[in-house]
Write a protein that holds these residues in place. Structure first.
Motif, short mmCIF file in Angstrom:
data_model
loop_
_atom_site.label_atom_id
_atom_site.label_comp_id
_atom_site.label_asym_id
_atom_site.label_seq_id
_atom_site.Cartn_x
_atom_site.Cartn_y
_atom_site.Cartn_z
N GLU A 51 0.82 -1.21 0.00
CA GLU A 51 0.00 0.00 0.00
C GLU A 51 0.86 1.27 0.00
O GLU A 51 0.41 2.33 -0.43
CB GLU A 51 -0.99 0.01 1.18
N GLY A 52 2.11 1.15 0.47
CA GLY A 52 2.99 2.32 0.49
C GLY A 52 3.63 2.62 -0.85
O GLY A 52 4.37 3.61 -0.97
N LEU A 53 3.35 1.80 -1.86
CA LEU A 53 3.96 2.00 -3.18
C LEU A 53 3.68 3.39 -3.74
O LEU A 53 4.57 4.04 -4.30
CB LEU A 53 3.44 0.92 -4.15
N ILE A 54 2.46 3.86 -3.59
CA ILE A 54 2.06 5.14 -4.20
C ILE A 54 2.92 6.28 -3.70
O ILE A 54 3.27 7.21 -4.46
CB ILE A 54 0.55 5.41 -3.95
N GLU A 55 3.30 6.26 -2.40
CA GLU A 55 4.12 7.34 -1.84
C GLU A 55 5.59 7.21 -2.21
O GLU A 55 6.36 8.16 -2.05
CB GLU A 55 4.00 7.38 -0.31
N SER A 56 6.00 6.05 -2.69
CA SER A 56 7.41 5.86 -3.04
C SER A 56 7.72 6.32 -4.46
O SER A 56 8.88 6.42 -4.84
CB SER A 56 7.79 4.38 -2.89
N ILE A 57 6.70 6.59 -5.25
CA ILE A 57 6.89 7.07 -6.62
C ILE A 57 7.20 8.56 -6.55
O ILE A 57 6.38 9.35 -6.07
CB ILE A 57 5.64 6.82 -7.47
N PRO A 58 8.39 9.01 -6.96
CA PRO A 58 8.83 10.39 -6.69
C PRO A 58 7.83 11.46 -7.09
O PRO A 58 7.53 12.36 -6.31
CB PRO A 58 10.14 10.49 -7.50
N GLU A 59 7.31 11.40 -8.34
CA GLU A 59 6.44 12.48 -8.79
C GLU A 59 5.09 12.46 -8.08
O GLU A 59 4.49 13.52 -7.82
CB GLU A 59 6.25 12.43 -10.32
N VAL A 60 4.61 11.27 -7.71
CA VAL A 60 3.34 11.19 -6.98
C VAL A 60 3.53 11.69 -5.55
O VAL A 60 2.66 12.38 -5.00
CB VAL A 60 2.79 9.75 -6.99
N TYR A 61 4.66 11.35 -4.94
CA TYR A 61 4.96 11.83 -3.59
C TYR A 61 5.01 13.36 -3.56
O TYR A 61 4.46 14.00 -2.66
CB TYR A 61 6.29 11.26 -3.09
N ALA A 62 5.69 13.94 -4.57
CA ALA A 62 5.76 15.41 -4.63
C ALA A 62 4.38 16.01 -4.81
O ALA A 62 4.05 17.06 -4.21
CB ALA A 62 6.69 15.83 -5.77
N LEU A 63 3.54 15.38 -5.62
CA LEU A 63 2.15 15.84 -5.80
C LEU A 63 1.40 15.79 -4.47
O LEU A 63 0.69 16.74 -4.10
CB LEU A 63 1.45 14.99 -6.85
N LEU A 64 1.54 14.69 -3.75
CA LEU A 64 0.87 14.56 -2.46
C LEU A 64 1.35 15.62 -1.48
O LEU A 64 0.55 16.16 -0.69
CB LEU A 64 1.12 13.15 -1.88
N GLN A 65 2.66 15.93 -1.50
CA GLN A 65 3.18 16.96 -0.61
C GLN A 65 2.52 18.31 -0.89
O GLN A 65 2.17 19.05 0.04
CB GLN A 65 4.70 17.08 -0.77
N GLU A 66 2.35 18.64 -2.18
CA GLU A 66 1.68 19.90 -2.52
C GLU A 66 0.22 19.88 -2.04
O GLU A 66 -0.27 20.87 -1.49
CB GLU A 66 1.72 20.13 -4.04
N ILE A 67 -0.46 18.78 -2.29
CA ILE A 67 -1.88 18.68 -1.89
C ILE A 67 -2.01 18.82 -0.38
O ILE A 67 -2.86 19.58 0.12
CB ILE A 67 -2.47 17.34 -2.38
N HIS A 68 -1.16 18.10 0.38
CA HIS A 68 -1.26 18.15 1.84
C HIS A 68 -0.94 19.55 2.37
O HIS A 68 -1.55 20.00 3.35
CB HIS A 68 -0.33 17.11 2.45
N SER A 69 0.02 20.21 1.73
CA SER A 69 0.36 21.58 2.15
C SER A 69 -0.83 22.51 1.96
O SER A 69 -1.15 23.32 2.85
CB SER A 69 1.56 22.08 1.34
N LEU A 70 -1.51 22.38 0.85
CA LEU A 70 -2.69 23.21 0.59
C LEU A 70 -3.83 22.87 1.54
O LEU A 70 -4.55 23.78 2.02
CB LEU A 70 -3.14 23.04 -0.86
N LEU A 71 -4.01 21.58 1.84
CA LEU A 71 -5.05 21.18 2.79
C LEU A 71 -4.79 21.77 4.17
O LEU A 71 -5.71 22.23 4.85
CB LEU A 71 -5.13 19.65 2.87
N ARG A 72 -3.50 21.77 4.58
CA ARG A 72 -3.15 22.33 5.89
C ARG A 72 -3.38 23.84 5.93
O ARG A 72 -3.62 24.41 6.99
CB ARG A 72 -1.69 22.00 6.23
N GLN A 73 -3.30 24.48 4.75
CA GLN A 73 -3.54 25.93 4.68
C GLN A 73 -5.03 26.26 4.65
O GLN A 73 -5.41 27.43 4.61
CB GLN A 73 -2.87 26.50 3.43
#
Length: 614
Positions: A326-348
């Protein structure tokens, strides 16, 4: 919070049979006497983080390793504890439920009553939320009767995982003081035991008399280090999932027209996927650690699977089984970077509906490329540790769609000449974690429960209960305890444009990922081609509780050579022999030989310890 936990339950015949099973205790835990040996002071595995850990945990860092011995053992330095006053102990389930958790409660309760019948064990109802609210259930023989050797956490339940904020820590301390607890036992994985270490330090600083003890219970199998060989629940999870996978393998071989994409639990580490592969022999497994190490893109992974499908089609094999952690999705570099942007916006405070319009251009392009169902899942609020809700992201469906599109493309181009590609997707997430625990997990959890009492009797704070030499029969297990701070590391993160610019993270117990240079991974790689092409599917069968298969251990546990505690003891025995042989009055030749050998050893060890592990 209304209490409906711990009520007697109607059991099936199998559950009744399991409730009658009593695990065997290693000799060192039998009887009414506790014998404890305090070893040398522990240190951080990574010397570069030692200062940061010592600064954050001044009262609990550097404590000694502890071994427990049977009453009549020949351990000369072991201290005997004969006086056992009545104590009050609290226990809380944290993290995701793992098979065997109930036996930690049973083992601890039994040890308390053996050493003093007046001792009391209180279970907190509803996990850490119950701890903060001081909602308790007194554990008795009657309460435990229908929960011995049973799966799940339904005896006490659990809610949120963390005890981290100042308010939460203060609430936990207030509960321990109000309930007059001598010890608080925290059952959980890496996050929960990191919190346990912080509680232990804070309690000691505040002169709170409650001692904090951690127990390694997590289905992910990622709380592994030199002190902890295995986690309660991992053995059961892998055996139950392996049978489900092997059934699917048999179905694939029967119909010969489907590719099954199966996602397994495991969070950031792929231990469950590796173990299930070694037990059931599916055609392919893609590990998050491999993807991260090779920086594979989602298109690289798609091509890898398509190449395998094409190679099998050339041998007239149009079916297969592929495992994904299940952790595969976060290990893919471009998907992880996308998730980081999404989570940053959610926290804002940006709403999920508006996030797509505020992403950077490359992230927006990737987001729009994703199928609608994946886009919706990527927008879910992150977990308490800031990771994505991995159990809710259907990576298997995403890859199945991408592979189907690429295979259809190759079919039109004439490079793929197999039959039409058909995919069936599964997520084996919740089917296993409520299972009746395996014999190993029943025994291991019960033993760790007893060790928790020995830790309390020895007056220890900030320790984790440990048992080693686990691939041997339980009567040969070595029981002890290790400071949680000795299991911590400090991650180094890149910062700024300078090549040497770094910053240190907080000391925590980090999840252990699959070692791509280890024996288990090597075994997997040795068999990868055979698994892929030859359909050597293996069915380990249903979980066995009696008979010749009941004592089988995880393949990964048996392959690794992990008896760290035993080796520490062996080293000390050698050092004692050297001191006995080389002493004033020995010959010059003996002294020279000893100095030469010790000089070489210390030079080698100095070089090894000066190199920070990767």
């Amino acid at each position: 919070m209304e209490s409906d936990y711990g009520v007697p339950r109607e059991l099936s015949d199998l559950q009744k049979n399991r409730s009658l099973y009593t695990p065997e205790l290693p000799p060192c835990l039998q009887g009414t006497t506790v014998r404890v040996e305090f070893g040398d002071a522990t240190a951080a595995a990574d010397p570069s983080g030692a200062h940061a850990i010592a600064r954050s945990f001044p009262l609990t860092y550097g404590q000694p390793l502890v071994h427990f011995f049977r009453e009549k053992s020949k351990a000369a330095d072991a201290q005997t504890i004969n006086v056992h006053p009545a104590v009050r102990v609290g226990l809380v389930f944290c993290g995701r439920q793992s098979p065997g958790g109930h036996n930690v409660v049973w083992g601890l309760h039994e040890a308390l009553k053996i050493h003093n019948p007046k001792s009391v064990l209180l279970g907190f109802l509803g996990g850490s939320e119950g701890l903060f609210a001081q909602k308790t259930l007194e554990i008795t023989d009657d309460v435990l009767a229908t929960y011995k050797n049973q799966g799940g956490y339904d005896l006490l339940g659990r809610t949120k995982d963390q005890i981290r904020t100042t308010e939460q820590v203060n609430s936990a301390m207030a509960a321990c003081k109000a309930l007059n607890l001598d010890s608080l036992v925290i059952v959980g994985g890496v996050t929960s035991n990191t919190d346990a270490a912080q509680l232990a330090e804070t309690f000691a600083e505040a002169k709170c008399s409650t001692k904090v003890v951690g127990v390694p219970v997590t289905l992910n199998g990622d709380l592994k280090n030199q002190f902890v060989e295995a986690n309660v629940g991992f053995d059961t999870i892998c055996k139950v999932n392996s049978q489900l996978i092997s059934n699917v393998c048999t179905d694939a071989l029967s119909a010969e027209k489907y590719y099954y994409f199966i996602r397994l639990m495991g969070r950031k580490a792929s231990h469950v996927a590796v173990e299930c592969t070694l037990q059931s022999h599916p055609n392919m497994v893609i590990l998050a650690e491999e993807v991260a190490a090779s920086k594979l893109t989602i298109f690289d992974i798609t091509k890898q699977i398509c190449d395998a499908v094409q190679a099998r089609a050339e041998q007239d094999k149009n079916h297969g089984v592929i495992l994904l952690p299940e952790g595969l999705i976060e290990s893919i570099p471009e998907v992880y970077a996308l998730l980081q942007e999404i989570h940053s916006l959610l926290r804002q405070g940006v709403s999920a509906d508006n996030i797509s319009t505020q992403l950077s251009p490359w992230a927006s392009a990737l987001f729009e490329f994703m199928p609608p169902f994946i886009r919706k899942q990527l927008l879910l609020h992150p977990e308490s540790d800031d990771s994505a809700q991995l159990s809710q992201i259907e990576t298997e469906k995403l890859l199945a769609e991408l592979v189907e599109a690429e295979i259809n493309k190759r079919l039109k181009e004439g490079t793929y000449k197999g039959k039409k590609f058909n995919a069936i997707c599964h997520f084996f997430g919740y089917q296993a974690r409520g299972s009746l625990p395996s014999k190993f997990d029943c025994d291991y959890a019960y033993v760790l429960g007893h060790i928790c009492y020995h830790i309390l009797a020895a007056g220890l704070n900030g320790y984790m209960a440990t048992a080693t030499n686990l691939k041997s029969p339980s009567n040969k297990w070595r029981c002890g305890a290790a400071p949680i701070t000795a299991m911590m590391t400090v991650k180094h993160y890149g910062r700024g444009s300078g090549s040497g610019a770094t910053t240190l993270g907080k000391p925590v117990v980090h999840p252990a990922t699959v070692d791509l240079r280890g024996k288990v991974y090597d075994l997997l790689r040795q068999n990868a081609t055979r698994f892929l092409m030859d359909d050597v599917y293996r069915n380990p069968g249903p979980l066995q509780f009696d008979g010749p298969c009941a004592d089988s251990k995880a393949v990964s546990l048996c392959v690794e050579d992990l008896d760290y505690m035993g080796r520490i003891k062996e080293l000390n025995e050698y050092l004692d022999k050297v001191r006995t042989i080389v002493k004033p009055g020995c010959s010059q030749d003996v002294l020279k030989a000893a100095l030469s050998a010790m000089s070489s050893v210390t030079d080698i060890l100095s070089v090894m310890t000066s190199q920070r592990p990767e």
